[in-house]
Scaffold this active site. Sequence first.
Site, PDB file in Angstrom:
ATOM      1  N   ALA A 144       0.905  -1.112   0.123  1.00 11.29           N
ATOM      2  CA  ALA A 144      -0.105  -0.023   0.036  1.00 11.29           C
ATOM      3  C   ALA A 144       0.802   1.270  -0.127  1.00 11.29           C
ATOM      4  O   ALA A 144       1.440   1.414   0.894  1.00 11.29           O
ATOM      5  CB  ALA A 144      -1.107   0.071   1.147  1.00 11.29           C
ATOM      6  N   GLU A 145       0.945   1.917  -1.145  1.00  9.82           N
ATOM      7  CA  GLU A 145       1.661   3.289  -1.198  1.00  9.82           C
ATOM      8  C   GLU A 145       0.862   4.092  -0.683  1.00  9.82           C
ATOM      9  O   GLU A 145      -0.062   4.461  -1.505  1.00  9.82           O
ATOM     10  CB  GLU A 145       2.106   3.146  -2.712  1.00  9.82           C
ATOM     11  CG  GLU A 145       3.142   2.174  -3.269  1.00  9.82           C
ATOM     12  CD  GLU A 145       4.538   2.466  -2.671  1.00  9.82           C
ATOM     13  OE1 GLU A 145       4.934   3.289  -1.919  1.00  9.82           O
ATOM     14  OE2 GLU A 145       5.364   1.653  -2.847  1.00  9.82           O
ATOM     15  N   LEU A 146       1.173   4.885   0.460  1.00  2.00           N
ATOM     16  CA  LEU A 146       0.308   5.734   0.848  1.00  2.00           C
ATOM     17  C   LEU A 146       0.566   7.200   0.548  1.00  2.00           C
ATOM     18  O   LEU A 146       1.803   7.596  -0.070  1.00  2.00           O
ATOM     19  CB  LEU A 146       0.615   5.955   2.645  1.00  2.00           C
ATOM     20  CG  LEU A 146       0.502   4.853   3.217  1.00  2.00           C
ATOM     21  CD1 LEU A 146       0.961   4.686   4.718  1.00  2.00           C
ATOM     22  CD2 LEU A 146      -1.092   4.243   3.476  1.00  2.00           C
TER      23      LEU A 146
END
Length: 579
Positions: free
Chosen positions: A361-363
């Site tokens: 998950a690339e925030l």
Amino acid sequence: MMRKCCVSITILCLYLIFAAPLLAAKIKLTFDHYYDGPAVVKALHDLQRDYPELATLRSIGKSEEDRDIWLFTINNGRTGQDTEKPGIYIDGSIHGNEIQATEVCLYLAWYLLDSYDTNPKIKELVDSRAFYIIPMVNVDSRWRFFTDPTHFDIGRSAHVPYDDDRDGLVDEDGCDDLDGDGEILQMRIKYPFGDRKSHPDDPRAMIRVKPGEKGEWKILGMEGIDNDEDGRLNEDWPGYLDMNRNYGFKWQPPYVQGGAGDFPMSAKITKAIADLVVSKPNITFNFAFHNWGGIFLRGPGSKLAGMYPPADVEVYDFLGHEAQKIIPGYRYGMGYKDMYTTHGDFDEWMFSCLGIYGFVAELFMGSQEQFKKPGVEADRKKQKAYEGGISTEEKLKFNDFVSQGIMFREWRKFNHPQFGEIEIGGWRAFTTRAPQLFMLPELVHRNTSVVLFIAQHTPDITLALIDVTKLSRNLHRIRVRASNANAIPTLSHKAFQNDLSRKDILKCEGSGLTVVSGGIIEDIHLDKVVPVAYRPWLIFTSIPSFGKREVQWLVTGHGEGTITFDSKKAQNRSLEFKL
């Protein structure tokens, strides 16, 4: 005497009335700031202290700098051991400069515990699942991000000494806080042959010159000097070992991919986490929180890994497309196609070696830092699409009018010991990769909501006796259905086909009963059954996504019997029958 006694009782009652709520109060975590290393550890200990019946905290090992790697487990022991339930593994900050990943993990832990008594949905999740949370994977570099002079692009690596420039020395030429302001910023120097010039609308920004056009600036890089006098700046930082290139599936050496380490699992933290995951065969899904770009990535991370089985892609697609709806603007994609190629990464090792589904998950989306007319789309040509497509000029306006100037430090002259007069300035440490604090609460809650959604879709099996038919005086046919109401199967297709995990077992037994035949029903209406060759009372199988598995046994004898469903990744079930 009576009067003194009454006064004492009154005081005692007042104390109990006012002190009791204080004694019962539990920790309230707030997310209007970033938690540094000691604060993270304190928060975890406080949560475990306040919720001892639901939470445990233990160190799974030590880092290169001898810091504890903390594992926070949430499980209601009154409803079963953690390994008897579907498990969800969540970690953050495998890259130490990706600090808000830790905040998501902390928020998830606090939210599950704080909501347990007030939210039936959360209570059901905590009672029926196990959550394994490691908020700080790269504990050394994230710790140092808050204590050492830093920059948003510093601190990715594990603190493993490494000779980056092959000069026989290790970590001898990193960045230097030249002006002593506690941050590492950019350096630029006036140079007519440079490839940059000041932006005509905002001199703080620089743009590339066109061919034949006179330059104005040369970018020297981050603050620093040529410490080892080899004619290069900052070329041998502490490290470099990227723990997300250090896992054992399709690992490639450093000359193929920088940061891979000397061999797979060579970092202490990598090895400790691998040992933990292998010890928890109930893990069905993993989240590795990174930053940035606003995207949920599945594998494969490289073409070397090969394509995933179609049945597993269907599971990923369902979960990924739903996750996009929970966080507007985020996208769902594939690693090497929608970001870049990686080898030896954690999520690929989890899926290809253990059969465990997972998302990177690339925030945070850079596109959130926008200052433009409504309806005007971001120019994605100016940056890679996954970074949000926001220009420097646009971001500067966001800094000026939304963040009130705290993101960018104006260029200041400085007398460099080797270059002479230069300028130091630019984007500060808590920017670019990390959202401004007013954005943080929504970021942590929405990403937690994605974790909770997927936790709800871990396998949940219902076992039903669908038919008991007497075929002769001493022979009965028993048919059973095991159904899964959720998206994640009890075993991924990859795990089932490659024997990466023990298969589910459907078992028929009973005193006075003998199972003479058993098999999987392919078509119950056509009476089509595929028999097992050996030990017919045991049927090894898995329960698919949103699906079922129907089996039958032919049994001789009379008496009571038991059908059991035994799974590593779902709660076991059983039912009784009588012939």
